[in-house]
Design a protein around this motif. Structure first.
Motif, short mmCIF file in Angstrom:
data_model
loop_
_atom_site.label_atom_id
_atom_site.label_comp_id
_atom_site.label_asym_id
_atom_site.label_seq_id
_atom_site.Cartn_x
_atom_site.Cartn_y
_atom_site.Cartn_z
N PHE A 22 0.87 -1.18 0.00
CA PHE A 22 0.00 0.00 0.00
C PHE A 22 0.90 1.22 0.00
CE2 PHE A 22 -2.33 -3.36 2.11
CZ PHE A 22 -3.53 -3.32 1.43
N ARG A 23 0.52 2.27 -0.72
CA ARG A 23 1.25 3.54 -0.69
C ARG A 23 0.37 4.54 0.05
NH1 ARG A 23 2.09 4.35 -5.82
NH2 ARG A 23 0.46 5.90 -6.08
N ILE A 24 0.87 4.99 1.20
CA ILE A 24 0.12 5.89 2.07
C ILE A 24 0.98 7.13 2.31
CG2 ILE A 24 -0.97 6.17 4.32
CD1 ILE A 24 -1.32 3.10 4.35
N GLY A 25 0.42 8.28 1.98
CA GLY A 25 1.16 9.52 2.15
C GLY A 25 2.46 9.55 1.37
N HIS A 29 4.29 0.76 1.91
CA HIS A 29 4.27 -0.13 3.07
C HIS A 29 3.98 -1.54 2.56
CE1 HIS A 29 4.15 3.18 6.01
NE2 HIS A 29 3.51 3.80 5.03
N GLU A 30 4.88 -2.46 2.84
CA GLU A 30 4.71 -3.84 2.42
C GLU A 30 3.84 -4.60 3.42
OE1 GLU A 30 6.02 -5.20 -0.37
OE2 GLU A 30 7.09 -3.38 -0.96
N GLY A 31 2.99 -5.48 2.93
CA GLY A 31 2.17 -6.32 3.79
C GLY A 31 1.01 -5.57 4.42
N ALA A 32 0.51 -6.12 5.51
CA ALA A 32 -0.63 -5.53 6.21
C ALA A 32 -0.22 -4.21 6.85
CB ALA A 32 -1.15 -6.50 7.27
N VAL A 33 -1.16 -3.27 6.89
CA VAL A 33 -0.86 -1.93 7.42
C VAL A 33 -2.07 -1.40 8.18
CG1 VAL A 33 -1.57 -0.73 5.32
CG2 VAL A 33 0.13 0.32 6.80
N LEU A 34 -1.78 -0.58 9.17
CA LEU A 34 -2.81 0.11 9.95
C LEU A 34 -2.51 1.59 9.86
CD1 LEU A 34 -5.10 0.18 12.11
CD2 LEU A 34 -3.30 -0.04 13.83
N THR A 35 -3.52 2.39 9.55
CA THR A 35 -3.31 3.83 9.50
C THR A 35 -4.51 4.53 10.12
OG1 THR A 35 -2.64 5.69 8.11
CG2 THR A 35 -4.25 4.16 7.16
N PRO A 37 -5.16 8.18 13.04
CA PRO A 37 -4.78 9.51 13.54
C PRO A 37 -3.27 9.72 13.67
CG PRO A 37 -6.49 8.55 14.92
CD PRO A 37 -6.07 7.50 13.95
N ASP A 38 -2.51 8.67 13.92
CA ASP A 38 -1.06 8.79 14.10
C ASP A 38 -0.28 8.49 12.84
OD1 ASP A 38 -1.40 9.48 16.80
OD2 ASP A 38 -1.48 7.38 17.37
N GLY A 39 -0.97 8.25 11.73
CA GLY A 39 -0.29 7.90 10.50
C GLY A 39 -0.15 6.39 10.37
N PRO A 40 0.49 5.93 9.31
CA PRO A 40 0.57 4.50 9.03
C PRO A 40 1.64 3.78 9.83
CG PRO A 40 1.61 5.74 7.28
CD PRO A 40 1.02 6.75 8.22
N GLY A 41 1.40 2.47 10.00
CA GLY A 41 2.36 1.60 10.66
C GLY A 41 2.05 0.15 10.34
N ALA A 42 2.96 -0.70 10.67
CA ALA A 42 2.79 -2.13 10.41
C ALA A 42 1.66 -2.69 11.27
CB ALA A 42 4.08 -2.89 10.70
N TRP A 43 1.00 -3.68 10.75
CA TRP A 43 -0.06 -4.40 11.46
C TRP A 43 0.12 -5.87 11.16
CZ3 TRP A 43 -5.30 -5.87 9.38
CH2 TRP A 43 -6.14 -6.33 10.39
N ASN A 44 -0.04 -6.72 12.15
CA ASN A 44 0.21 -8.15 11.98
C ASN A 44 -1.05 -8.97 11.78
OD1 ASN A 44 3.07 -7.98 12.15
ND2 ASN A 44 2.85 -7.66 14.35
N GLY A 45 -2.12 -8.35 11.31
CA GLY A 45 -3.33 -9.08 11.00
C GLY A 45 -4.30 -9.18 12.17
N LEU A 114 -5.61 -2.81 6.91
CA LEU A 114 -5.63 -3.42 5.59
C LEU A 114 -4.80 -4.70 5.50
CD1 LEU A 114 -4.99 -0.17 3.55
CD2 LEU A 114 -7.11 -1.51 3.49
N LEU A 115 -5.38 -5.71 4.90
CA LEU A 115 -4.62 -6.88 4.48
C LEU A 115 -4.34 -6.69 3.00
CD1 LEU A 115 -6.60 -9.76 6.23
CD2 LEU A 115 -4.46 -8.70 6.95
#
Length: 117
Positions: A22-25, A29-35, A37-45, A114-115
């Motif tokens: 996913f391209r955010i801002g 970001h490779e793989g699952a991501v959470l975005t 109020p604090d911006g994007p970061g990794a998420w493990n599902g 997101l997955l």
């Protein structure tokens, strides 16, 4: 016609996505991501509930993108989020990205998990 510039604060719109990313801002970001109020970061599902629940009181709705196809999220995850006062909307990841961008532009208190497709 009146045009208004949209500002997102620390939250950033989803610029694009493809197989496994996913391209955010402007950043990929490779793989699952959470975005949110604090911006994007990794998420493990779905088993990684801590960062989702950490948004309690800061977001009203969490959009969950389940990949290329829509599927159910685990009942325990939905229950935990709803108990914390976070509404949950499940859709495929492309639809979740589009919906997130629209709601973000409206100034809604929203987050996106997101997955990859």
């Amino acid at each position: 016609m009146r045009l208004n510039e949209i500002t997102y604060g620390n939250a950033m719109p989803v610029d694009g996505y493809g197989p496994g990313f996913f391209r955010i801002g402007g950043k990929v970001h490779e793989g699952a991501v959470l975005t949110g109020p604090d911006g994007p970061g990794a998420w493990n599902g779905f088993d990684d509930t801590a960062p989702l629940l950490a948004m309690t009181g800061r977001v009203d709705v969490l959009l969950v993108g389940t990949g290329a196809e829509i599927s159910h999220i685990p009942a325990a995850l939905r229950s935990a989020l709803e108990t914390a006062g976070i509404g949950v909307e499940v859709m495929n990841s492309p639809a979740a990205c589009r919906t997130y961008n629209v709601l973000l532009a409206e100034g809604r208190r929203i987050a996106l998990a997101l997955l990859p497709v």
